[in-house]
Design an enzyme around this catalytic site. Structure first.
Site, PDB file in Angstrom:
ATOM      1  N   SER A  11      55.323  41.943  62.415  1.00  0.00           N
ATOM      2  CA  SER A  11      56.254  40.814  62.334  1.00  0.00           C
ATOM      3  C   SER A  11      57.596  41.295  61.809  1.00  0.00           C
ATOM      4  CB  SER A  11      55.712  39.739  61.393  1.00  0.00           C
ATOM      5  OG  SER A  11      56.768  38.834  61.102  1.00  0.00           O
ATOM      6  N   HIS A  36      56.095  40.883  67.036  1.00  0.00           N
ATOM      7  CA  HIS A  36      55.877  39.484  66.621  1.00  0.00           C
ATOM      8  C   HIS A  36      57.170  38.935  66.011  1.00  0.00           C
ATOM      9  CE1 HIS A  36      53.286  36.085  65.442  1.00  0.00           C
ATOM     10  NE2 HIS A  36      53.988  36.052  64.322  1.00  0.00           N
ATOM     11  N   ASP A  38      59.030  35.725  64.397  1.00  0.00           N
ATOM     12  CA  ASP A  38      58.794  34.463  63.689  1.00  0.00           C
ATOM     13  C   ASP A  38      60.059  33.617  63.680  1.00  0.00           C
ATOM     14  OD1 ASP A  38      56.050  34.610  62.770  1.00  0.00           O
ATOM     15  OD2 ASP A  38      56.698  36.287  61.518  1.00  0.00           O
ATOM     16  N   MET A  40      61.714  30.142  62.623  1.00  0.00           N
ATOM     17  CA  MET A  40      61.519  29.052  61.640  1.00  0.00           C
ATOM     18  C   MET A  40      62.754  28.160  61.606  1.00  0.00           C
ATOM     19  SD  MET A  40      59.865  31.162  58.492  1.00  0.00           S
ATOM     20  CE  MET A  40      58.551  32.351  58.766  1.00  0.00           C
ATOM     21  N   HIS A  69      56.548  33.440  67.938  1.00  0.00           N
ATOM     22  CA  HIS A  69      55.800  32.429  67.177  1.00  0.00           C
ATOM     23  C   HIS A  69      56.787  31.359  66.713  1.00  0.00           C
ATOM     24  CE1 HIS A  69      53.272  31.688  63.246  1.00  0.00           C
ATOM     25  NE2 HIS A  69      53.293  30.627  64.038  1.00  0.00           N
ATOM     26  N   MET A  71      57.767  28.290  64.830  1.00  0.00           N
ATOM     27  CA  MET A  71      57.437  27.364  63.728  1.00  0.00           C
ATOM     28  C   MET A  71      58.561  26.345  63.670  1.00  0.00           C
ATOM     29  SD  MET A  71      56.018  30.305  61.183  1.00  0.00           S
ATOM     30  CE  MET A  71      56.824  31.584  62.146  1.00  0.00           C
ATOM     31  N   MET A 140      46.397  30.857  61.667  1.00  0.00           N
ATOM     32  CA  MET A 140      47.220  31.214  60.504  1.00  0.00           C
ATOM     33  C   MET A 140      46.319  31.403  59.290  1.00  0.00           C
ATOM     34  SD  MET A 140      50.390  31.355  61.452  1.00  0.00           S
ATOM     35  CE  MET A 140      50.986  31.706  59.786  1.00  0.00           C
ATOM     36  N   GLY A 145      55.741  30.121  56.879  1.00  0.00           N
ATOM     37  CA  GLY A 145      57.059  29.958  56.270  1.00  0.00           C
ATOM     38  C   GLY A 145      57.568  31.222  55.595  1.00  0.00           C
ATOM     39  N   PHE A 146      56.664  32.044  55.101  1.00  0.00           N
ATOM     40  CA  PHE A 146      57.094  33.206  54.316  1.00  0.00           C
ATOM     41  C   PHE A 146      56.157  34.386  54.562  1.00  0.00           C
ATOM     42  CE2 PHE A 146      58.168  29.287  52.180  1.00  0.00           C
ATOM     43  CZ  PHE A 146      59.537  29.434  51.976  1.00  0.00           C
ATOM     44  N   GLY A 147      56.718  35.586  54.517  1.00  0.00           N
ATOM     45  CA  GLY A 147      55.901  36.791  54.497  1.00  0.00           C
ATOM     46  C   GLY A 147      55.412  37.039  53.074  1.00  0.00           C
ATOM     47  N   GLY A 148      54.504  37.981  52.947  1.00  0.00           N
ATOM     48  CA  GLY A 148      54.093  38.445  51.629  1.00  0.00           C
ATOM     49  C   GLY A 148      53.145  37.536  50.870  1.00  0.00           C
ATOM     50  N   ASP A 177      47.326  35.742  61.545  1.00  0.00           N
ATOM     51  CA  ASP A 177      48.695  35.945  61.044  1.00  0.00           C
ATOM     52  C   ASP A 177      48.763  35.476  59.595  1.00  0.00           C
ATOM     53  OD1 ASP A 177      51.438  36.105  60.680  1.00  0.00           O
ATOM     54  OD2 ASP A 177      51.940  34.648  62.249  1.00  0.00           O
ATOM     55  N   GLY A 178      49.108  36.428  58.710  1.00  0.00           N
ATOM     56  CA  GLY A 178      49.321  36.085  57.311  1.00  0.00           C
ATOM     57  C   GLY A 178      48.420  36.874  56.382  1.00  0.00           C
ATOM     58  N   GLY A 179      49.035  37.686  55.525  1.00  0.00           N
ATOM     59  CA  GLY A 179      48.270  38.409  54.505  1.00  0.00           C
ATOM     60  C   GLY A 179      47.373  39.502  55.059  1.00  0.00           C
ATOM     61  N   GLY A 199      53.380  41.748  58.632  1.00  0.00           N
ATOM     62  CA  GLY A 199      54.777  41.950  58.261  1.00  0.00           C
ATOM     63  C   GLY A 199      54.878  42.952  57.128  1.00  0.00           C
TER      64      GLY A 199
HETATM   65  C1  DX5 Z   1      54.424  33.495  58.289  1.00  0.00           C
HETATM   66  C2  DX5 Z   1      54.651  34.299  59.549  1.00  0.00           C
HETATM   67  C3  DX5 Z   1      54.000  35.628  59.526  1.00  0.00           C
HETATM   68  C4  DX5 Z   1      54.486  36.539  58.426  1.00  0.00           C
HETATM   69  C5  DX5 Z   1      53.400  37.482  58.075  1.00  0.00           C
HETATM   70  O1  DX5 Z   1      54.936  32.227  58.461  1.00  0.00           O
HETATM   71  O2  DX5 Z   1      54.156  33.606  60.680  1.00  0.00           O
HETATM   72  O3  DX5 Z   1      54.110  36.262  60.800  1.00  0.00           O
HETATM   73  O4  DX5 Z   1      55.616  37.259  58.795  1.00  0.00           O
HETATM   74  O5  DX5 Z   1      53.834  38.233  56.990  1.00  0.00           O
HETATM   75  P1  DX5 Z   1      52.802  39.023  56.051  1.00  0.00           P
HETATM   76  O6  DX5 Z   1      52.084  39.991  56.923  1.00  0.00           O
HETATM   77  O7  DX5 Z   1      53.684  39.644  55.042  1.00  0.00           O
HETATM   78  O8  DX5 Z   1      51.861  37.969  55.484  1.00  0.00           O
HETATM   79 ZN    ZN Z   2      54.021  34.642  62.702  1.00  0.00          ZN
END
Ligand code: DX5
Ligand code: ZN
Length: 219
Positions: A11, A36, A38, A40, A69, A71, A140, A145-148, A177-179, A199
């Site tokens: 991502s 990927h 994202d 938003m 993706h 959002m 998901m 909304g956020f990475g990390g 997707d996520g974590g 990401g």
């Molecule tokens: C969250 C995004 C993800 C995000 C994943 O809303 O859809 O794609 O970038 O980031 P990590 O891998 O850091 O959780």
């Molecule tokens: Zn995503």
């Protein structure tokens, strides 16, 4: 169980936006399968990223699959822009509007692969009624909304999606997707995922580390 072909979708949300083209080239060279992307809107999710013009500008930097993706809500009026900007897959959220069936039809009408995304709190059941229209199911494993953020262990949901996909005849990717890190990647794949978005885990360290970061996710 037969070993699935695992695809890695870094991502770019976690990349250095001041060097976006270089970052896309770096993950391409490091072995990414999908890029990927994202998108938003500050409304469907509490954060803003970028729109179709940015996708258009990074398109020349990679021939890999652009996995967009969305959002955003409403979705339908922007599908043409993302398809025209070079998306290969456009994924919309089932929660983003009352007419997911219409949205998936609109994506396919642009000759683009269609994905359907489910937030962590949304039951996977709605997939049954539209699975014939989808090429990708996105589960998901964080609230978008956020990475990390930390991985939410929705293994029963991933398994249920896998069973629905395997019960019909056309190919559908099952993306999480996520974590995602080396450990949660293994767990998600064991539950039936075949496409992993990451990401933070990919964009850690300088670009010289990206290939090892991606390889670690393949297990
Ligand atoms: C969250 C995004 C993800 C995000 C994943 O809303 O859809 O794609 O970038 O980031 P990590 O891998 O850091 O959780
Ligand atoms: Zn995503």
């Amino acid at each position: 169980m037969t070993r699935r072909d695992i695809l890695i979708a870094p991502s770019i949300l976690s990349s250095d936006f001041s060097r976006l083209g270089e970052e896309v080239r770096a993950i391409d060279a490091a072995g990414a399968d999908y890029i990927h992307i994202d998108v938003m809107d500050g409304h469907f999710v509490p954060n803003l990223t970028f729109g179709a013009p940015v996708v258009r500008h990074i398109r020349p930097h990679s021939r890999k699959i652009f996995d967009v993706h969305l959002m955003i809500s409403p979705v339908d009026a922007l599908i043409a822009d993302f398809a025209g900007a070079g998306a290969d897959i456009i994924t919309a959220h089932v929660e983003a509007g009352p007419h997911i069936h219409r949205t998936l039809q609109a994506i396919k009408a642009h000759g683009v692969k269609a994905g359907i995304a489910f937030n962590p709190g949304t039951p996977i059941d709605a997939l049954a009624h539209v699975i014939g229209l989808v090429d990708l199911v996105l589960v998901m494993t964080v609230n978008p909304g956020f990475g990390g953020q930390s991985f939410i262990p929705l293994f029963d949901k991933i398994k249920a999606a896998r069973a629905m996909i395997d019960a019909q005849n056309h190919p559908v990717r099952l993306e999480v997707d996520g974590g995602i890190n080396a450990q949660t990647a293994r767990q998600a794949v064991a539950a039936g995922a075949d496409t992993l978005v990451a990401g933070t885990a990919v964009f850690t360290g300088d670009p010289a580390h990206y290939a090892a970061n991606i390889a670690a996710l393949r297990g």
